[in-house]
Write an enzyme that holds these catalytic residues in place. Structure first.
Site: not given
Length: 428
Positions: A65, A133, A141, A144, A166
């Site tokens: 911004r 975020h 994964c 798990c 994974c």
């Protein structure tokens, strides 16, 4: 690169107030503010730093911004000219200084809104920070629930499947059959519960919150520093543009973040280390499996006890995030003289309700002008926010009157269900 990250997000019509003019403090004013900030850092028992995109611009990653930000230029149909990839970027002086301050016990926790992974790559202790975020170098994964550090930045955003298997091997020797997903939040996605719980608890426990390079327009992360004020702590904001929490700040500093951090380090007598690739976990992940599982405890109970905050309810859980509301002209900066002689208070209250249910109610990632629920009325003059004017520089002491600022309060019944949540705002 931040452009590709922004392009990967869902379409979102209102991305906040973009392109506000930048302000730079005079050198004399800046020195006085730095000295005051350093004194507070030394006196404080629990310092929390909130970081935004502004601390990564020195690494070549555009903010969003600012005058040349991704979304500012997007409104003009343009894109930033300087924009390096997340893989090529390296931690800035600010990232390295924060890691060193944490190591020395000068900073106790870091709450980041950034997804560039530079805090992780700087060597910052994973137990001392959370990322609300997501992180371009972390994948999760879905089977798990384990997190793994990756050697390259994710090519997807929005918690999508990366088509990578994974990496966890079960005790019986078999591989987990799950697929890895990126950890980057899209608009309206739920925040990671553990990270938000930590951010909320540490913000409440802090006696000093320091905001670096963020306009605090994204909620709920933008409202976390106000929890420090709510519980009697100090708030310092360092940003070139005005923010949503300026009226609640004890000190507002307008300067480039790297320049400010260098001055703070000098006054603290701390040498800022240089980036060391050998300590970068993302480079280790290129040749081996690196699981990311830091033990991050909540702040000590005694830091919350004297503020009447229970560890059992430090995490407000909303079934629905507050809707963003930007009123045209509402965020235009007032004349400094008028701001200093005006006392702001709430004449309206906004109630946010949650449905009766289990404690796993969802937290949303949204944009909202935190001050839009407030109406401003003129009253008798009060202690001004410390700013760049010569007159305010003469008074660095904190006002004896406590400020009451926006906060989320939660009430729980005996069954653990979350009742109505009430957001009140009163700014002095």
């Amino acid at each position: 690169m931040s452009c590709s990250y922004a392009d990967g997000l869902s379409k979102y019509e209102n991305k906040g107030i973009c392109g506000l003019p930048e302000v730079h403090d005079q050198e004399d004013d800046l020195t006085i503010k730095v000295i005051q900030l350093v004194q507070w850092i030394r006196e404080s028992k629990h310092v929390v730093v909130h970081t935004g995109a502004g601390i990564s611009t020195a690494a070549g990653i555009p903010d969003f911004r600012g005058p040349n930000g991704v979304w500012t230029l997007e409104e003009q149909g343009e894109k930033p000219q300087i924009n390096i990839s997340f893989d090529s970027a390296i931690p800035t002086k600010t990232h390295m200084a924060i890691a060193e301050f944490v190591k020395l016990g000068l900073i106790h926790f870091v709450v980041s809104q950034n997804v560039d992974g530079l805090h992780l790559r700087s060597g910052l202790n994973p137990e001392k920070f959370c990322e609300l975020h997501g992180n371009m170098f972390l994948e999760k994964c879905k089977q798990c629930q384990r997190l793994f550090i990756r050697g390259k930045a994710s090519v997807t955003v929005g918690q999508k499947c990366t088509n990578q298997a994974c990496l966890w091997r079960k005790p019986n020797g078999r591989m987990c059959r799950g697929k890895l997903h990126d950890t980057i939040l899209d608009w309206e996605d739920e925040l990671p519960e553990k990270d938000y719980e930590l951010a909320d608890a540490h913000s409440r426990a802090a006696d000093l919150s320091l905001c670096l390079g963020t306009t605090l327009q994204i909620v709920p992360s933008g409202g976390l520093p106000l929890l420090t004020k709510k519980n009697g702590g100090r708030l310092v904001i360092c940003n070139l543009q005005p923010t949503n929490c300026d009226q609640s700040a004890d000190v507002i500093i307008h300067d480039y973040i790297d320049n400010l951090i260098e001055k703070i380090a000098v006054h603290l007598g701390v040498s800022i280390p240089v980036y060391c690739p050998q300590k970068d976990p993302t480079l280790k992940a290129k040749s081996s499996v690196v699981e990311y599982s830091p033990l991050r405890p909540l702040p000590p109970r005694h830091l919350l006890k004297h503020k009447s905050v229970s560890l059992n309810n430090v995490l407000p859980r909303l079934t629905k995030a507050p809707k963003r509301k930007f009123e045209k002209g509402h965020r235009e900066r007032k004349d400094e003289t008028e701001c200093q002689s005006t006392k702001c208070k709430v004449t309206d209250k906004k109630i946010l309700e949650t449905t009766q249910g289990h404690s796993g109610s969802k937290i949303k990632f949204n944009v909202k002008d935190l001050t839009s629920i407030c109406s401003v009325t003129k009253e008798e003059p009060t202690q001004p926010i410390y700013n760049s004017t010569k007159e305010s520089n003469l008074n660095l002491s904190k006002s004896g009157d406590e400020e009451t600022i926006p906060a989320i309060m939660m009430d729980q019944n005996t069954s653990g269900n979350t009742n109505a949540i009430k957001r009140e705002a009163a700014l002095e």
